[in-house]
Design a protein around this motif. Structure first.
Motif, PDB file in Angstrom:
ATOM      1  N   ALA A   1      -3.676 -50.594 -18.595  1.00  0.00           N
ATOM      2  CA  ALA A   1      -3.165 -49.662 -17.588  1.00  0.00           C
ATOM      3  C   ALA A   1      -2.841 -50.383 -16.283  1.00  0.00           C
ATOM      4  CB  ALA A   1      -4.186 -48.550 -17.348  1.00  0.00           C
ATOM      5  N   ILE A   2      -3.710 -51.297 -15.859  1.00  0.00           N
ATOM      6  CA  ILE A   2      -3.481 -52.012 -14.601  1.00  0.00           C
ATOM      7  C   ILE A   2      -2.340 -53.007 -14.755  1.00  0.00           C
ATOM      8  CG2 ILE A   2      -4.516 -53.633 -12.953  1.00  0.00           C
ATOM      9  CD1 ILE A   2      -7.143 -52.189 -13.274  1.00  0.00           C
TER      10      ILE A   2
ATOM     11  N   VAL B   1       5.301 -43.411  -9.738  1.00  0.00           N
ATOM     12  CA  VAL B   1       5.851 -43.622 -11.084  1.00  0.00           C
ATOM     13  C   VAL B   1       4.744 -43.655 -12.131  1.00  0.00           C
ATOM     14  CG1 VAL B   1       7.034 -45.282 -12.579  1.00  0.00           C
ATOM     15  CG2 VAL B   1       7.944 -44.772 -10.314  1.00  0.00           C
ATOM     16  N   THR B   2       3.721 -44.479 -11.898  1.00  0.00           N
ATOM     17  CA  THR B   2       2.697 -44.685 -12.934  1.00  0.00           C
ATOM     18  C   THR B   2       1.771 -43.481 -13.074  1.00  0.00           C
ATOM     19  OG1 THR B   2       1.297 -45.820 -11.299  1.00  0.00           O
ATOM     20  CG2 THR B   2       2.728 -47.189 -12.674  1.00  0.00           C
ATOM     21  N   LEU B   3       1.224 -43.026 -11.953  1.00  0.00           N
ATOM     22  CA  LEU B   3       0.337 -41.866 -12.022  1.00  0.00           C
ATOM     23  C   LEU B   3       1.103 -40.591 -12.359  1.00  0.00           C
ATOM     24  CD1 LEU B   3      -1.919 -42.764  -8.983  1.00  0.00           C
ATOM     25  CD2 LEU B   3      -2.590 -42.752 -11.389  1.00  0.00           C
ATOM     26  N   GLY B   4       2.357 -40.549 -11.936  1.00  0.00           N
ATOM     27  CA  GLY B   4       3.206 -39.414 -12.290  1.00  0.00           C
ATOM     28  C   GLY B   4       3.442 -39.357 -13.799  1.00  0.00           C
ATOM     29  N   LEU B   5       3.615 -40.535 -14.413  1.00  0.00           N
ATOM     30  CA  LEU B   5       3.795 -40.588 -15.864  1.00  0.00           C
ATOM     31  C   LEU B   5       2.542 -40.094 -16.578  1.00  0.00           C
ATOM     32  CD1 LEU B   5       5.425 -41.431 -18.357  1.00  0.00           C
ATOM     33  CD2 LEU B   5       4.521 -43.751 -18.071  1.00  0.00           C
TER      34      LEU B   5
ATOM     35  N   MET C   1      -5.495 -47.054 -13.054  1.00  0.00           N
ATOM     36  CA  MET C   1      -4.357 -47.151 -12.142  1.00  0.00           C
ATOM     37  C   MET C   1      -4.765 -46.769 -10.728  1.00  0.00           C
ATOM     38  SD  MET C   1      -1.323 -45.526 -14.510  1.00  0.00           S
ATOM     39  CE  MET C   1      -0.851 -46.263 -16.070  1.00  0.00           C
ATOM     40  N   LEU C   2      -5.621 -45.748 -10.607  1.00  0.00           N
ATOM     41  CA  LEU C   2      -6.118 -45.351  -9.292  1.00  0.00           C
ATOM     42  C   LEU C   2      -6.948 -46.448  -8.640  1.00  0.00           C
ATOM     43  CD1 LEU C   2      -7.128 -41.591  -9.736  1.00  0.00           C
ATOM     44  CD2 LEU C   2      -5.481 -42.523  -8.097  1.00  0.00           C
TER      45      LEU C   2
ATOM     46  N   VAL D   1      -7.467 -50.331  -4.388  1.00  0.00           N
ATOM     47  CA  VAL D   1      -7.787 -51.671  -3.914  1.00  0.00           C
ATOM     48  C   VAL D   1      -6.636 -52.237  -3.094  1.00  0.00           C
ATOM     49  CG1 VAL D   1      -8.206 -54.050  -4.657  1.00  0.00           C
ATOM     50  CG2 VAL D   1      -9.409 -52.174  -5.777  1.00  0.00           C
ATOM     51  N   LEU D   2      -5.403 -52.080  -3.593  1.00  0.00           N
ATOM     52  CA  LEU D   2      -4.251 -52.615  -2.859  1.00  0.00           C
ATOM     53  C   LEU D   2      -4.022 -51.837  -1.559  1.00  0.00           C
ATOM     54  CD1 LEU D   2      -1.771 -53.358  -5.795  1.00  0.00           C
ATOM     55  CD2 LEU D   2      -3.196 -54.969  -4.524  1.00  0.00           C
ATOM     56  N   TRP D   3      -4.277 -50.541  -1.585  1.00  0.00           N
ATOM     57  CA  TRP D   3      -4.166 -49.758  -0.346  1.00  0.00           C
ATOM     58  C   TRP D   3      -5.215 -50.222   0.667  1.00  0.00           C
ATOM     59  CZ3 TRP D   3      -7.644 -46.482   2.111  1.00  0.00           C
ATOM     60  CH2 TRP D   3      -7.134 -45.713   3.148  1.00  0.00           C
ATOM     61  N   SER D   4      -6.417 -50.502   0.181  1.00  0.00           N
ATOM     62  CA  SER D   4      -7.483 -50.984   1.075  1.00  0.00           C
ATOM     63  C   SER D   4      -7.106 -52.336   1.690  1.00  0.00           C
ATOM     64  CB  SER D   4      -8.797 -51.109   0.306  1.00  0.00           C
ATOM     65  OG  SER D   4      -9.222 -49.848  -0.155  1.00  0.00           O
TER      66      SER D   4
END
Length: 815
Positions: A349-350, A445-449, A505-506, A511-514
């Motif tokens: 997933a990642i 895109v990913t979480l929406g899918l 994915m979350l 992590v990237l948002w942090s």
């Protein structure tokens, strides 16, 4: 000291790969080996070859233990001057299968370094590639050659990219060695797929040269590739030449018959039928397994646990908790389009999340080449489910019709997506502009899918055509209840794995948002993402390949236990063949103990397979007799084996009264329908007509005439014949055009194919010594080419190093 510091991170990465490979396959440290079903079959087929090698310290290059007789070129034959093989052995120094896992890591790590990825990101990227579920499951079932070839793919691509970057020495050398190792892996289907991917990259890089007005470099690039590939092919000449020779003898060659076993007309002369090629076609919707492993049920033997509906169903049928738990460990939850699936082709997933991030954020145009390669392989993996494209490739693309299981081309996607993922991770930390925008779009895109698929759950019925089997087997009422419980568990797996992938994915998003908000430093963010990315894959992999799959080395070296039937047959020390009915020509069990007409191979001898399909399967006993099948292993109504002796077997060799002339392969096969094989031999005049013009067609058969086998070795047979008349003898040995030499009293004599697949000789009157020796010229020629090519490779590398150092010294002097 600076040089040491430069290589220190890479040394740590390599040590990490070694440690992780050994930890994942930890039973190898206890001297155990993984139980691989395909390798078990190989062990059965190669038993005679391996025993001969151990006893005589040389190669037989022929075995009589499988399919009545065949070359060992595709059974692990060893060739002289195989220095590339020695290099490969040095790279695969770990115990199997840890060696292949290490090679996955090492090769992909090298590819990422070509993209100037720093060691930490490259380390996690290599682990993500190596733990891709498909790459692990092929090790579990024993597709070693496939794993071997896949492992060298990233290395070939790395060299390819370096050459297009005009680093001719380094790129050319790496390409030469990597291609040589790729070919040496001996899985031509995977190498062919790699070639298709390289064509995609070639178009991209040529277009870039055109854009940069550097097309003048193209001749240098092509020349570098030409030299590299010529030497790589030359270093594998023996195997390539032998394989090419054998191909015309195998089921991968053109079909000479124009009618099917049922009498219908053959509509194509392709080596493999369109149905056979596309039998394993990935379902279009099933491709979503790439991001959620058990979206379509996972495998044909899934562990659904004690909280499943199947467990509850079995309990309600009166089973004990332990019985129900055992049943729940092996449930056919898979409901996709393929006949059998051992595990889903899950890339992580990642990995998917980061690959989408790379498409949004990375500014390098090469990402489109990898995206194209991924989409290209995905479309072709759909096979019959995207018929127009697959039919085009089968009909018009050279060699595409030589390979089956088109779904396996997805290995290209499983290579391209982790590259895009690490490109995405790398660019996110380097390119600060639009960082949040790219991350936001990736999340959408990913979480929406994931959300979309979750909402679409009601569109699926979670059934497969195989479910009808359970209704018939268990009865309408119980069978329907069983299928309903099965469908409920499939739906549960669908939802659970979507939530699971969404969670990972979350994590990546968070992590990237942090990091973007300054709450995490770069290395901490990379390590967290890397651990979750690899952990996600490892936890899925362990469902399908784990410590339970390991056994003692003795168990793999001797995977078959002799039955009472085997022991009874082995008391007969003469030379004969055995037909194991239950093996149906697709099992190598009998080959481990006897000279068998069965076996297990993706490229079987074509004519022996046809004899089975057209004659033996129709109970033509005369064909069994001419193959010298003295014992038939059958199974009674209770499933118990018992051997039956065939007193009418023709023996090792016999004289016939008459040669029956036919003019085609069709007529050869049809003549066997009703043939007195002890007195008549069928011969095709279109192939042996020149000889027949000067030879008699009928012979006086003296009842006292004898022909006796005196010496048996797989590659050397000696007979004594005694006949008062000139005669024609049929030998119950498989005819193979190249390599076998026949002599009568030391004088070479031509061998003729008779009875569709056997050998025949014209033998003059009197007492004679007849010898057959297998001395394949292809091995001798190939070994010489291999030797000179290997020497050439070494000289090229030495010359390249010399001129590179000279160039560097000249540049230093200018400073």
């Amino acid at each position: 000291m600076k040089q040491l510091q430069k290589f220190y991170p890479h040394l740590l990465a390599i040590l990490g790969f070694i440690l992780i490979s050994l930890v994942y396959f930890s039973p190898v440290l206890q001297g155990k080996t993984i139980y691989q079903s395909d390798i078990v079959q190989y062990t059965g087929m190669a038993k005679e070859q391996n025993d001969f090698r151990a006893e005589n310290h040389t190669e037989p290059y022929w075995t009589n233990s499988a399919f009545g007789g065949m070359p060992t070129y595709q059974l692990g034959a060893k060739y002289a001057n195989d220095y590339i093989g020695m290099l490969d052995d040095a790279l695969r120094f770990l115990p199997r299968p840890a060696d292949y896992l290490f090679l996955y890591f090492l090769s992909f790590y090298g590819l990422l370094l070509v993209f100037r990825v720093d060691p930490l990101k490259a380390f996690f990227g290599a682990l993500a590639f190596g733990f891709s579920t498909y790459l692990i499951i092929i090790l579990g079932v024993g597709h070693n050659a496939k794993a071997h070839a896949i492992a060298y793919m990233p290395m070939v691509i790395a060299g390819f990219i370096l050459v297009f970057r005009k680093r001719y020495l380094h790129g050319g050398t790496l390409t030469m060695l990597a291609v040589a190792l790729e070919i040496n892996a001996n899985h031509f289907q995977m190498t062919y797929y790699l070639f298709l991917l390289l064509l995609v990259f070639s178009v991209y890089f040529t277009y870039r040269l055109y854009q940069d007005k550097e097309l003048k470099e193209l001749p240098k690039i092509i020349g570098t590739f030409a030299i590299a590939v010529i030497f790589a092919i030359g270093a594998n000449a023996t195997n390539l030449l032998a394989t090419k020779e054998y191909a015309s003898f195998s089921t991968r060659s053109k079909n000479e018959l124009t009618f099917n076993p049922n009498g219908s007309k053959v509509t194509t002369d392709n080596a493999l039928s369109r149905e056979y090629i596309t039998e394993y076609s990935y379902g279009i919707a099933e491709s979503l397994n790439l991001i959620a492993p058990r979206l379509f049920g996972g495998s044909n033997a899934e562990n659904v646990g004690t909280d499943s509906k199947l467990y509850e169903f079995i309990i309600n049928q009166g089973a004990s908790p332990s019985e129900a738990e055992e049943f729940a460990e092996n449930v056919p939850t898979y409901w996709g389009n393929q006949p059998i699936v051992a595990a889903p082709a899950y890339i992580g997933a990642i990995v998917f999340f980061l690959a989408i991030l790379g498409l949004f954020h990375d500014k390098r145009k090469i990402k489109y080449a990898f995206l194209t390669g991924a989409i290209f392989s995905l479309l072709l993996s759909w096979g019959k489910n995207l018929g127009f494209l697959t039919d085009f490739f089968i009909d018009f693309v050279p060699m595409y019709d030589k390979f089956r299981a088109v779904s396996s081309i997805q290995v290209l996607l499983e290579l391209c997506m982790p590259v895009l993922a690490i490109m995405g991770l790398q660019s996110f930390f380097i390119e600060k502009e639009d960082q949040w925008k790219s991350l936001k779009y990736t999340g959408i895109v990913t979480l929406g899918l994931v959300v979309l698929l979750f909402l679409a759950k009601g569109m699926f019925d979670f059934t497969t055509a195989n479910d009808n089997y359970y209704i018939k087997a268990y009865g309408e009422e119980m069978g329907s209840a069983f299928v309903n419980a099965l469908k409920a568990d499939r739906a549960s797996l669908y939802a659970a794995d979507l939530l699971r992938s969404g969670f990972f994915m979350l994590v990546a998003f968070g992590v990237l948002w942090s990091y973007h908000k300054g709450k995490l430093v770069q290395n901490t963010a990379i390590i967290i993402i890397g651990v979750f990315m690899v952990g996600d894959l490892v936890f899925i992999d362990k469902n399908y390949v784990n410590n339970k799959d390991f056994v003692s080395k003795r168990e793999m070296a001797e995977p078959f236990e002799a039955t009472e039937s085997d022991m009874q047959i082995l008391q007969d020390t003469t030379h004969y063949r055995v037909f194991e009915v239950s093996g149906n020509m697709s099992s190598a069990r009998a080959s481990f103990f006897h000279k068998s007409i069965g076996g297990y191979h993706a490229a079987k001898p074509r004519r022996m397979q046809q004899l089975f399909d057209y004659q033996i399967a129709k109970n033509n006993k005369e064909v069994l007799d001419m193959l010298n099948i003295k014992y038939i292993i059958q199974t009674d109504e209770k499933g118990q084996e018992f051997p039956t002796m065939n007193p009418d077997a023709n023996g090792n060799a016999w004289f016939v009264k008459e040669l029956k002339m036919v003019n085609s392969a069709d007529e050869e096969m049809k003549a066997l329908d009703k043939l007195d094989t002890k007195n008549v031999a069928v011969i095709n005049t279109t192939e042996f007509g020149v000889w027949l013009k000067t030879e008699p067609k009928s012979f006086a058969k003296d009842s006292l005439a004898t022909i006796k086998l005196d010496l048996y070795r797989p590659n050397h047979l000696v007979y004594t014949s005694n006949n008062t008349n000139d005669g024609f003898a049929v030998f119950s040995e498989v005819y193979y055009e190249n390599g076998w030499i026949a002599t009568i009293d030391g004088k070479e004599t031509p061998i003729h194919r008779v009875d569709y697949t056997l050998r025949g000789l014209h033998i003059p009157a009197g007492k004679h010594t007849i010898e057959f020796k297998f001395e394949p010229q292809v091995v001798k020629t190939g070994s010489m080419i291999t030797l000179f090519s290997s020497i050439g490779m070494v000289l090229l590398i030495i010359g390249g190093v010399y001129f590179e150092r000279k160039r560097e010294k000249s540049m230093d002097n200018r400073k």
